[in-house]
Design an enzyme around this catalytic site. Structure first.
Site, PDB file in Angstrom:
ATOM      1  N   TYR A   1      42.807  28.302  28.847  1.00 26.55           N
ATOM      2  CA  TYR A   1      42.709  27.070  28.576  1.00 26.55           C
ATOM      3  C   TYR A   1      43.880  26.095  29.263  1.00 26.55           C
ATOM      4  O   TYR A   1      43.823  24.819  29.663  1.00 26.55           O
ATOM      5  CB  TYR A   1      43.096  26.646  27.048  1.00 26.55           C
ATOM      6  CG  TYR A   1      42.012  26.866  25.951  1.00 26.55           C
ATOM      7  CD1 TYR A   1      40.772  26.384  26.218  1.00 26.55           C
ATOM      8  CD2 TYR A   1      42.183  27.998  25.172  1.00 26.55           C
ATOM      9  CE1 TYR A   1      39.713  26.697  25.326  1.00 26.55           C
ATOM     10  CE2 TYR A   1      40.994  28.393  24.307  1.00 26.55           C
ATOM     11  CZ  TYR A   1      39.867  27.694  24.361  1.00 26.55           C
ATOM     12  OH  TYR A   1      38.808  27.839  23.746  1.00 26.55           O
TER      13      TYR A   1
ATOM     14  N   GLN B   1      48.455   3.962  48.064  1.00 20.39           N
ATOM     15  CA  GLN B   1      49.708   3.602  48.870  1.00 20.39           C
ATOM     16  C   GLN B   1      51.079   4.081  48.287  1.00 20.39           C
ATOM     17  O   GLN B   1      51.871   4.662  49.139  1.00 20.39           O
ATOM     18  CB  GLN B   1      49.876   2.167  48.785  1.00 20.39           C
ATOM     19  CG  GLN B   1      48.645   1.426  49.350  1.00 20.39           C
ATOM     20  CD  GLN B   1      48.698  -0.187  49.248  1.00 20.39           C
ATOM     21  OE1 GLN B   1      50.048  -0.799  49.610  1.00 20.39           O
ATOM     22  NE2 GLN B   1      47.861  -0.922  48.961  1.00 20.39           N
TER      23      GLN B   1
ATOM     24  N   GLY C   1      36.349  38.543  28.220  1.00 18.24           N
ATOM     25  CA  GLY C   1      37.326  37.819  27.257  1.00 18.24           C
ATOM     26  C   GLY C   1      38.417  38.628  26.702  1.00 18.24           C
ATOM     27  O   GLY C   1      38.234  40.013  27.218  1.00 18.24           O
TER      28      GLY C   1
ATOM     29  N   GLU D   1      30.048  38.346  38.880  1.00 21.13           N
ATOM     30  CA  GLU D   1      29.825  37.118  39.334  1.00 21.13           C
ATOM     31  C   GLU D   1      30.892  36.486  40.259  1.00 21.13           C
ATOM     32  O   GLU D   1      30.625  35.456  41.046  1.00 21.13           O
ATOM     33  CB  GLU D   1      30.575  35.983  37.985  1.00 21.13           C
ATOM     34  CG  GLU D   1      31.601  36.248  37.313  1.00 21.13           C
ATOM     35  CD  GLU D   1      31.712  37.206  36.326  1.00 21.13           C
ATOM     36  OE1 GLU D   1      32.841  37.217  35.737  1.00 21.13           O
ATOM     37  OE2 GLU D   1      31.169  38.098  36.484  1.00 21.13           O
TER      38      GLU D   1
ATOM     39  N   HIS E   1      32.905  42.518  36.766  1.00 16.75           N
ATOM     40  CA  HIS E   1      32.713  41.164  36.915  1.00 16.75           C
ATOM     41  C   HIS E   1      31.759  40.801  38.084  1.00 16.75           C
ATOM     42  O   HIS E   1      32.283  40.442  39.256  1.00 16.75           O
ATOM     43  CB  HIS E   1      33.893  40.314  37.031  1.00 16.75           C
ATOM     44  CG  HIS E   1      34.666  40.412  35.783  1.00 16.75           C
ATOM     45  ND1 HIS E   1      34.431  39.406  34.660  1.00 16.75           N
ATOM     46  CD2 HIS E   1      35.659  41.168  35.288  1.00 16.75           C
ATOM     47  CE1 HIS E   1      35.233  39.653  33.596  1.00 16.75           C
ATOM     48  NE2 HIS E   1      35.976  40.671  33.869  1.00 16.75           N
TER      49      HIS E   1
ATOM     50  N   CYS F   1      32.010  42.819  31.011  1.00 13.52           N
ATOM     51  CA  CYS F   1      32.999  43.283  30.716  1.00 13.52           C
ATOM     52  C   CYS F   1      33.244  43.385  29.237  1.00 13.52           C
ATOM     53  O   CYS F   1      32.542  44.161  28.573  1.00 13.52           O
ATOM     54  CB  CYS F   1      34.158  42.308  31.218  1.00 13.52           C
ATOM     55  SG  CYS F   1      36.111  43.165  31.227  1.00 13.52           S
ATOM     56  N   PHE F   2      34.008  42.338  28.441  1.00 13.59           N
ATOM     57  CA  PHE F   2      33.897  42.224  26.963  1.00 13.59           C
ATOM     58  C   PHE F   2      32.551  42.341  26.349  1.00 13.59           C
ATOM     59  O   PHE F   2      32.594  42.660  25.490  1.00 13.59           O
ATOM     60  CB  PHE F   2      34.956  41.157  26.685  1.00 13.59           C
ATOM     61  CG  PHE F   2      35.321  41.104  24.962  1.00 13.59           C
ATOM     62  CD1 PHE F   2      36.332  41.892  24.591  1.00 13.59           C
ATOM     63  CD2 PHE F   2      34.695  40.483  24.339  1.00 13.59           C
ATOM     64  CE1 PHE F   2      36.866  42.192  23.649  1.00 13.59           C
ATOM     65  CE2 PHE F   2      35.401  40.549  22.863  1.00 13.59           C
ATOM     66  CZ  PHE F   2      36.252  41.223  22.417  1.00 13.59           C
TER      67      PHE F   2
ATOM     68  N   ASP G   1      40.288  28.513  42.703  1.00 14.79           N
ATOM     69  CA  ASP G   1      39.945  27.986  43.864  1.00 14.79           C
ATOM     70  C   ASP G   1      39.730  29.004  44.968  1.00 14.79           C
ATOM     71  O   ASP G   1      38.811  28.712  45.930  1.00 14.79           O
ATOM     72  CB  ASP G   1      41.057  26.971  44.544  1.00 14.79           C
ATOM     73  CG  ASP G   1      41.029  25.487  43.926  1.00 14.79           C
ATOM     74  OD1 ASP G   1      40.084  24.973  43.124  1.00 14.79           O
ATOM     75  OD2 ASP G   1      42.278  24.946  43.713  1.00 14.79           O
TER      76      ASP G   1
END
Length: 542
Positions: free
Chosen positions: A54, A191, A353, A516, A514, A380-381, A71
């Site tokens: 969070y 500016q 998680g 992803e 993971h 994973c979890f 990032d």
């Protein structure tokens, strides 16, 4: 040596510096240049590994086991260049290294100061490996004016002077808010942001102005005049329907052309963006759609699952469908019937998680998927909860649980204390520090030749990135397999379970790693492509 592009932000945070950096890297790469991207984070944590999702969003893990800013996921997805420990540093890590040197006496009794010792450490980090690429893109986290960011701004100011002339470019990303009562975009925040940047010695070469509508030519000329940049270097950065359109949009606005002009490069080949346009077409004009329920505990901040959501989009690209994600807080299933939320979905994904909160809800989601023959993907979890569900409801181990939640009679999931990294044994203590102590980074797994997951990968040996402290207890393997849940993949030594599946289910797979983190729009991860394909087949049955 590489040419350096420094990307800073102003006015407010969350303007998209990471995406802008990734898109610029992709554009330079499309012109034939070798690029590398780095992130400097001013916060005092050594890394984001102990931060709440969070607070910080997703923790992105590299092959070499670094816990980094999210990032870096954008950098990898847009350029395909694997990130590493060398590509993300925090103020905490910089100060920790400086203090350790002081304790060893490396400074020979000198007074240790922010300038030059801290700024020298930052510069050394930025310059490391610069001989290997044509462009080094360096993003500075936070917003100009933040007190914790001052050493980083000072370090890049010094680099701007120390690098050979023409080797550094400064890009500043700002916001042009639209004031509805006045009916116009306001340039004054930009500016003031540039004034703040110039007060610490940095004159931006290029301004990227985020706005929710076209910036009139007069306003762009005004910004150029007051901020001391060329009018052509005021680049409007407008909202686009998909992040994969960002490189195309920035090229059309002339961003890469202006960057090359700063370095005096006028004969660079035009970028080949056909593949990017193909990705955008696939995202914007799908042939169908499916709905995937993501049952997690951090659904209040979707950046906590950034790589996951992108990997699902990539799975959709592979199947020419749009993936509609239904984000569900797992705690709701501890109070309400799962069918109220899952009856019409085509797939269920339970992501990684930590902690007991919401765990029973995730187990309930796994029960629904198993008993209703809905495709299930546990990561994973999510794999651990699927195993506990199978232990309770298939193998008859009623008190199956995880020691992560406290002492239990049937520790189907337990704390890992040692594992192999290659030929080296790594050990952890139950009461040790939390930061950097998980099983982190890329590890090999061996897949059973006749398993569904081996057929999906088209290989029996894979390498995937991990981030976990608990593991399914292999002492329960025989009872689980007798009940119908196959341990389809293990670590090379056979001691740690890596994947499970239900062979008699249309698609039910859990993985300890993971996947992803390695999915890219041009190369969707095979598990996500297969999962979405199963969801497409499920949609024809609903």
């Amino acid at each position: 040596m590489a040419r350096f592009v420094f990307i800073t932000g102003g006015v407010v945070s969350s303007l998209g510096k990471g995406l802008a950096s990734a898109a610029l890297g992709a554009l330079l790469q499309a012109r034939g240049y070798r690029v590398r991207l780095r992130k400097l984070d001013p916060y005092l944590n050594v890394d984001p590994g102990t931060m709440s999702p969070y607070q910080h969003g997703e923790v992105y893990v590299t092959d070499d086991g670094a816990e980094t800013d999210l990032d870096l996921g954008h950098y990898e997805r847009f350029t395909g260049v694997p990130a590493s420990q060398r590509d993300n540093v925090t103020a905490g890590r910089i100060y920790k290294n400086v203090i350790e040197k002081e304790r060893r006496g490396d400074y020979l009794g000198g007074t240790v100061q922010v300038i030059p010792h801290v700024t020298d450490a930052i510069k050394a980090f930025v310059l490391d490996g610069a001989d290997d690429v044509d462009f080094m893109l360096v993003e500075i986290g936070g917003t100009v004016g933040d007190i914790e960011g001052l050493p980083f701004f000072e370090a890049i100011r010094q680099l701007g002077q120390e690098l050979p002339r023409g080797q550094a470019c400064f890009i500043h990303l700002t916001l042009l808010p639209f004031i509805s009562t006045a009916g116009e975009l306001k340039t004054k925040p930009t500016q003031h942001s540039v004034k703040e940047l110039r007060s610490i010695g940095i004159q931006p070469d290029i301004l990227m102005c985020r706005a929710d509508r076209e910036i009139p030519a007069d306003e762009r000329r005004k910004i150029a005049l007051f901020c001391n940049v060329r009018p052509s270097a005021v680049i409007q950065a407008l909202n686009v329907p998909t992040i994969y359109q960002v490189p195309i949009a920035y090229h059309e606005e002339g961003l890469d052309r202006e960057v090359l002009a700063v370095f005096g490069i006028e004969d660079a080949p035009e970028p080949e963006l056909g593949a990017w346009r193909g990705i955008v077409d696939a995202v914007m004009q799908p042939e169908g759609e499916v709905t995937i329920a993501v049952v997690g505990k951090y659904t209040g901040l979707l950046d906590a699952y950034k790589s996951l959501s992108e990997a699902l989009i990539h799975g959709g690209i592979a199947n020419n469908v749009r993936v509609n994600m239904r984000w569900i807080d797992s705690e709701v299933f501890e109070r309400e019937d799962t069918a109220l939320y899952l009856e019409d979905v085509h797939g269920i994904l339970v992501p990684g998680g930590f902690g007991e909160r919401g765990a029973e809800g995730k187990i309930a989601a796994a029960t629904f998927a198993r008993t209703r023959n809905v495709p299930y993907f546990g990561i994973c979890f999510g794999m651990q909860m699927a195993v506990i569900e199978a232990a309770r409801n298939l193998a008859g181990i009623a008190k199956a649980s995880s020691t992560e939640f406290g002492p239990c009679e049937e520790p189907v999931v337990g704390l890992m204390t040692e594992w192999m990294r290659g030929e080296q044994l790594e050990r952890r203590q139950a009461n040790g520090n939390l930061g950097g102590t998980m099983r982190l980074g890329a590890f090999e797994a061996r897949l059973s030749p006749n398993s569904r997951i081996a057929s999906i990968y088209g290989a029996n040996t894979i390498s995937e990135r991990h981030r976990h402290r608990y593991e399914v207890n292999m002492g329960y393997r025989e009872r689980l397999e007798q009940a119908g849940m196959l341990v389809a993949g293990t670590s090379p030594d056979g001691l740690l379970p890596e994947t499970v599946e239900l062979p008699d289910h249309p698609w039910f797979i859990g993985v300890q790693y993971h996947p992803e983190l390695k999915s890219k729009p041009f190369a969707p991860h095979p598990l996500f492509a297969s999962f979405v394909k199963a969801a497409v087949e499920q949609s024809r049955l609903v």
